[in-house]
Design a protein around this motif. Structure first.
Motif, PDB file in Angstrom:
ATOM      1  N   ASP A 167       0.819  -1.218   0.000  1.00 22.85           N
ATOM      2  CA  ASP A 167       0.000   0.000   0.000  1.00 22.85           C
ATOM      3  C   ASP A 167       0.850   1.264   0.000  1.00 22.85           C
ATOM      4  OD1 ASP A 167      -2.318  -1.526   0.010  1.00 22.85           O
ATOM      5  OD2 ASP A 167      -2.443  -1.565   2.204  1.00 22.85           O
ATOM      6  N   GLY A 168       2.039   1.207   0.606  1.00 17.11           N
ATOM      7  CA  GLY A 168       2.883   2.389   0.687  1.00 17.11           C
ATOM      8  C   GLY A 168       3.764   2.624  -0.518  1.00 17.11           C
ATOM      9  N   THR A 169       3.697   1.748  -1.530  1.00 18.31           N
ATOM     10  CA  THR A 169       4.495   1.914  -2.747  1.00 18.31           C
ATOM     11  C   THR A 169       3.774   2.856  -3.700  1.00 18.31           C
ATOM     12  OG1 THR A 169       5.327  -0.341  -2.476  1.00 18.31           O
ATOM     13  CG2 THR A 169       5.666   0.713  -4.615  1.00 18.31           C
ATOM     14  N   GLY A 178      -4.451  -4.071  -5.482  1.00 19.50           N
ATOM     15  CA  GLY A 178      -5.550  -4.956  -5.113  1.00 19.50           C
ATOM     16  C   GLY A 178      -5.424  -6.332  -5.730  1.00 19.50           C
ATOM     17  N   THR A 179      -5.008  -6.391  -6.991  1.00 23.35           N
ATOM     18  CA  THR A 179      -4.848  -7.694  -7.655  1.00 23.35           C
ATOM     19  C   THR A 179      -3.740  -8.518  -7.007  1.00 23.35           C
ATOM     20  OG1 THR A 179      -5.579  -6.701  -9.746  1.00 23.35           O
ATOM     21  CG2 THR A 179      -4.422  -8.800  -9.865  1.00 23.35           C
ATOM     22  N   PHE A 180      -2.624  -7.869  -6.677  1.00 21.98           N
ATOM     23  CA  PHE A 180      -1.500  -8.588  -6.083  1.00 21.98           C
ATOM     24  C   PHE A 180      -1.832  -9.072  -4.675  1.00 21.98           C
ATOM     25  CE2 PHE A 180       2.969  -8.449  -4.269  1.00 21.98           C
ATOM     26  CZ  PHE A 180       3.352  -9.629  -4.870  1.00 21.98           C
ATOM     27  N   LYS A 181      -2.474  -8.263  -3.865  1.00 24.27           N
ATOM     28  CA  LYS A 181      -2.842  -8.689  -2.509  1.00 24.27           C
ATOM     29  C   LYS A 181      -3.872  -9.804  -2.546  1.00 24.27           C
ATOM     30  CE  LYS A 181      -3.901  -4.649  -0.786  1.00 24.27           C
ATOM     31  NZ  LYS A 181      -4.311  -3.629   0.213  1.00 24.27           N
ATOM     32  N   ALA A 182      -4.803  -9.756  -3.503  1.00 26.07           N
ATOM     33  CA  ALA A 182      -5.777 -10.849  -3.628  1.00 26.07           C
ATOM     34  C   ALA A 182      -5.087 -12.155  -4.036  1.00 26.07           C
ATOM     35  CB  ALA A 182      -6.846 -10.467  -4.654  1.00 26.07           C
ATOM     36  N   TYR A 183      -4.076 -12.058  -4.910  1.00 26.56           N
ATOM     37  CA  TYR A 183      -3.348 -13.261  -5.304  1.00 26.56           C
ATOM     38  C   TYR A 183      -2.565 -13.841  -4.127  1.00 26.56           C
ATOM     39  CZ  TYR A 183       0.118 -16.198  -7.610  1.00 26.56           C
ATOM     40  OH  TYR A 183       0.913 -17.257  -7.978  1.00 26.56           O
ATOM     41  N   LEU A 184      -1.981 -12.988  -3.294  1.00 28.35           N
ATOM     42  CA  LEU A 184      -1.241 -13.476  -2.137  1.00 28.35           C
ATOM     43  C   LEU A 184      -2.157 -14.147  -1.123  1.00 28.35           C
ATOM     44  CD1 LEU A 184       1.273 -10.518  -1.519  1.00 28.35           C
ATOM     45  CD2 LEU A 184       1.720 -12.707  -2.636  1.00 28.35           C
ATOM     46  N   GLU A 200       0.299  -8.901 -17.928  1.00 27.32           N
ATOM     47  CA  GLU A 200       1.646  -8.468 -18.266  1.00 27.32           C
ATOM     48  C   GLU A 200       1.972  -7.081 -17.710  1.00 27.32           C
ATOM     49  OE1 GLU A 200       5.367  -9.327 -19.726  1.00 27.32           O
ATOM     50  OE2 GLU A 200       3.584 -10.604 -19.630  1.00 27.32           O
ATOM     51  N   PRO A 201       1.063  -6.083 -17.768  1.00 28.87           N
ATOM     52  CA  PRO A 201       1.393  -4.784 -17.152  1.00 28.87           C
ATOM     53  C   PRO A 201       1.597  -4.874 -15.643  1.00 28.87           C
ATOM     54  CG  PRO A 201      -0.398  -4.536 -18.722  1.00 28.87           C
ATOM     55  CD  PRO A 201      -0.185  -6.006 -18.546  1.00 28.87           C
ATOM     56  N   ASP A 202       0.796  -5.703 -14.949  1.00 34.84           N
ATOM     57  CA  ASP A 202       0.967  -5.849 -13.500  1.00 34.84           C
ATOM     58  C   ASP A 202       2.303  -6.508 -13.173  1.00 34.84           C
ATOM     59  OD1 ASP A 202      -1.458  -4.671 -13.025  1.00 34.84           O
ATOM     60  OD2 ASP A 202      -2.555  -6.561 -12.804  1.00 34.84           O
ATOM     61  N   VAL A 203       2.708  -7.490 -13.971  1.00 38.93           N
ATOM     62  CA  VAL A 203       3.990  -8.151 -13.750  1.00 38.93           C
ATOM     63  C   VAL A 203       5.141  -7.156 -13.913  1.00 38.93           C
ATOM     64  CG1 VAL A 203       5.573  -9.909 -14.642  1.00 38.93           C
ATOM     65  CG2 VAL A 203       3.156 -10.446 -14.339  1.00 38.93           C
ATOM     66  N   GLU A 204       5.072  -6.327 -14.937  1.00 39.92           N
ATOM     67  CA  GLU A 204       6.115  -5.331 -15.158  1.00 39.92           C
ATOM     68  C   GLU A 204       6.186  -4.335 -14.004  1.00 39.92           C
ATOM     69  OE1 GLU A 204       8.368  -4.965 -17.445  1.00 39.92           O
ATOM     70  OE2 GLU A 204       7.829  -6.627 -18.769  1.00 39.92           O
ATOM     71  N   ARG A 205       5.030  -3.875 -13.527  1.00 44.31           N
ATOM     72  CA  ARG A 205       5.025  -2.902 -12.426  1.00 44.31           C
ATOM     73  C   ARG A 205       5.561  -3.517 -11.141  1.00 44.31           C
ATOM     74  NH1 ARG A 205      -0.530  -2.104 -14.327  1.00 44.31           N
ATOM     75  NH2 ARG A 205      -0.573  -0.401 -15.865  1.00 44.31           N
ATOM     76  N   LEU A 206       5.149  -4.741 -10.830  1.00 45.86           N
ATOM     77  CA  LEU A 206       5.624  -5.399  -9.618  1.00 45.86           C
ATOM     78  C   LEU A 206       7.115  -5.712  -9.699  1.00 45.86           C
ATOM     79  CD1 LEU A 206       2.622  -7.827  -8.998  1.00 45.86           C
ATOM     80  CD2 LEU A 206       3.222  -5.830  -7.636  1.00 45.86           C
ATOM     81  N   PHE A 207       7.577  -6.020 -10.901  1.00 40.67           N
ATOM     82  CA  PHE A 207       9.001  -6.283 -11.083  1.00 40.67           C
ATOM     83  C   PHE A 207       9.814  -5.009 -10.864  1.00 40.67           C
ATOM     84  CE2 PHE A 207      12.858  -6.871 -13.598  1.00 40.67           C
ATOM     85  CZ  PHE A 207      13.278  -8.114 -13.159  1.00 40.67           C
ATOM     86  N   ARG A 208       9.331  -3.887 -11.366  1.00 37.55           N
ATOM     87  CA  ARG A 208      10.022  -2.616 -11.172  1.00 37.55           C
ATOM     88  C   ARG A 208      10.005  -2.181  -9.709  1.00 37.55           C
ATOM     89  NH1 ARG A 208      10.793   0.375 -15.983  1.00 37.55           N
ATOM     90  NH2 ARG A 208       9.855  -0.624 -17.814  1.00 37.55           N
ATOM     91  N   ALA A 209       8.909  -2.480  -8.994  1.00 34.32           N
ATOM     92  CA  ALA A 209       8.785  -2.082  -7.593  1.00 34.32           C
ATOM     93  C   ALA A 209       9.583  -2.970  -6.656  1.00 34.32           C
ATOM     94  CB  ALA A 209       7.317  -2.079  -7.170  1.00 34.32           C
ATOM     95  N   GLY A 210      10.035  -4.132  -7.120  1.00 37.62           N
ATOM     96  CA  GLY A 210      10.857  -5.011  -6.290  1.00 37.62           C
ATOM     97  C   GLY A 210      10.105  -6.118  -5.591  1.00 37.62           C
TER      98      GLY A 210
END
Length: 396
Positions: A167-169, A178-184, A200-210
């Motif tokens: 949430d703080g990113t 929301g999609t990533f937290k639901a998957y976790l 694919e856009p969510d994967v790219e964003r999560l990859f950039r965020a670490g």
């Protein structure tokens, strides 16, 4: 018989030479330092007054001093709250810029704890493993594993802290969060994420965020790892597809002789698998969960463990009382304050300030007890009772 024959040829009394007088006037500290010199030429510190091994009356089973610790979740909060020592209130030897750097570094470290560290606080390591598995299945904690880092690469984080990090990113949109937290929440025990599970856009964003790292199936490389990290890796993880031991067994002219597919990318370079504007190569089919800032945490822990073992190496038998080792870790600040107490009372500068020691310059005030517990969990040292000088610490 004459007096001259008794005294010898010369009746004069000879004065002792300057060399002999210098030997007689040698200070005890020089004699001690000379006795601390082994046949091989190794020097030991003058405060190492123990010329014999410490009495071993049994190993210490648990290092926790707080008897309120009952479960893994409490141990995680306890370890995080006791990781650093408080900032010195006065005569710290740090200006406002350095103080801001120290506080910012502490704040940016991820709220993770190694599994081995928790096992040193609680009495039963097997019980910790079972409880961690149950809490992970219930969604209370999550286990994050960094491959080829040994015990310090197996970490735990509270699910609430992980949600707060997401949430703080600021670089992630709300839909991706929301999609990533639901998957976790749906996969509490997973360590890997297939690319088809997220867009694919969510994967790219999560990859950039670490929060995701690339993983090549069947490919292992160690060319990008430092010697510090390799020290704490397991023996079976220290070979790679680009090492001589592996490459020499590959058929001549095959991809295995150059490290296999994706060797350039995994070693830190750019390969032909990159698409336009994409950070992930097409050969990556699996992603692993990660925590932003985990690299800085691993670097600090591995450096601190190496320094602690090096401090034990200054003693003859690679063992020392806990009080002496704590004094070395703190930079002998207490000893200097006692020596220059009168000058400090007059307001004069004397001795070593905390900000000038390695504890603050390199480790940002990392607590000695925290590092000791981490070293015991990693299997580098062991703590035993002496019944004479308190607890002793021995390098394994």
């Amino acid at each position: 018989m004459s007096l001259r024959s008794i005294l010898g040829r010369s009746s004069r009394i000879k004065k002792a030479s300057s060399k002999s007088q210098g030997a007689k006037r040698a200070s005890p500290s020089k004699r001690r330092s000379a006795s601390n010199r082994t046949a091989g030429g190794a020097d030991y510190e003058e405060d190492d007054v123990f010329d014999d091994k410490l009495d071993d009356c049994g190993l210490v089973k648990a290092l926790a001093m707080d008897m309120n610790l009952r479960d893994t979740a409490q141990a995680i909060r306890y370890i995080r709250s006791h990781m650093f020592t408080p900032m010195p209130q006065q005569a710290g030897g740090m200006n406002s810029i350095r103080i801001a750097e120290v506080l910012s570094y502490r704040k940016n470290l991820p709220p993770i704890v190694t599994v081995s560290h928790i096992q040193t606080l609680l009495s039963s390591p097997s019980a910790v493993e079972r409880e961690a598995a149950e809490l992970a299945q219930s969604g209370i904690i999550r286990k994050i594993v960094v491959a080829r880092r040994g015990d310090i690469g197996e970490t735990l984080i509270l699910s609430s802290d992980l949600d707060a990090l997401i949430d703080g990113t600021s670089v992630l949109p709300e839909t991706t969060k929301g999609t990533f937290k639901a998957y976790l929440q749906q996969t509490p025990n997973t360590q890997s994420v297939h690319r088809s599970a997220l867009s694919e856009p969510d994967v790219e964003r999560l990859f950039r965020a670490g929060f995701l790292t690339a993983h090549h199936a069947g490919f292992v490389t160690h060319s990008s790892l430092s010697d510090t990290v390799n020290t704490f890796s397991r023996p079976e993880d220290r070979t790679s597809l680009v090492s001589l031991e592996t490459v020499s067994r590959q058929p001549t002219g095959s991809l295995g002789t150059v490290g296999g597919a994706g060797a350039v990318y995994a070693a830190g370079g750019s390969g032909g698998g990159h698409g336009p504007g994409s950070l992930l190569p097409a050969s990556v089919t699996e992603l692993r969960l990660a925590i932003p800032g985990n690299g800085a945490f691993l670097k600090m822990v591995s450096s601190a463990l190496e320094h602690l073992v090096a401090l034990l190496g200054k003693s003859r038998y690679r063992e020392a009382p806990e009080t002496l080792l704590r004094d070395r870790w703190d930079g002998a600040i207490d000893r200097e304050e006692v020596r220059h107490a009168a000058k400090r009372a007059r307001g004069e500068f004397a001795g070593i300030l905390p900000g000038q020691t390695r504890k603050w310059k390199r480790f940002y005030g990392l607590s000695f007890d925290w590092v000791l517990q981490e070293a015991v969990g990693s299997g580098l040292v062991e703590v035993f009772e002496t019944r004479s000088v308190g607890r002793g610490i021995r390098a394994i």
